[in-house]
Design a protein around this motif. Sequence first.
Motif: not given
Length: 304
Positions: A157-182
């Motif tokens: 994937l492109d670097a920006e997309s990959a970084a975004q995915i890694r950031q989302l994966m770092s949030y707990p599943e039941d948190s706003a970060g884990g549930l949000m879309i960017t």
Amino acid sequence: MLKPDTLYYCSVSAPQNKPGTAHTDIFQADRRMTNTEPEDLADDPQTDRPWELLRAALEEGNTAQLAELLEEAGAVDGLRALLQLSAAERTEVLEQIPAELAAGFIEEAPSEAAADLVEGLDVDTAASIVEELDSDVKADVIAEMGDADAGALLAELDAESAAQIRQLMSYPEDSAGGLMITEAFSFPADATVGNVLVRLASEDDEFEAYRGQHPYIVDDAGRLLGVASLRNLLTARRSSPLVDIMSSPISVAPAETLDNLIEIIEEHGFLGLPVVNDDGKLIGVVSRIDISDASLERMECTSS
């Protein structure tokens, strides 16, 4: 967010597959849940067997027919038909149909099944399909994949997309970060009501990602300034600046818990909540639907 399924959601408290190993019983479990075992259906000659049509199209090398059959079936029935095929056949189908169509089946599948579907593909095809997914689904799928496959896919994937995915994966599943879309329905501070109405009336395929969000107004640095209600948009002049009709937003941090999200949504009746980082920058939106789905999954898991 991937389709909720208690069988997979509750697996967090059960023995987990080791990274890099296949989820060997995922597709058998899906067959039990949908009650569409091939052996059962073989006894009923009147029952349609759409996976046999897919198999025939594969054998004939008829890619156009594959796509047509799956488009006509729709996401739910198409996925069920795919899951009746062998792993090799599923892979062959997904590699031959358009990436956008394949992505629809990935989004419909529970997370572990979706990961298995993607892991079976060559990395180029997997990347093209994953790019069609909403940001939260991308993170959910890759989080379920083995380390080696996930790393190879992220590298494609492109670097920006990959970084975004890694950031989302770092949030707990039941948190706003884990549930949000960017993907946020945002506009610059100098945008007008007319700019929003034109976008709302467009046939842009990407607009679906915004899932009924209200327009968010941000400054040049991406910091959240306000939100415009549909009522204000429809009653204001098209030339009116958004900053003149916007309201002060209620936003949440990525770490906001599911319990707090439920409380805010129930109190205010919002369709979604903007998520901002420590600098006040808009980084995503968590929808009412995803909050409700996460709450339901948790209740079902607790009661099972």
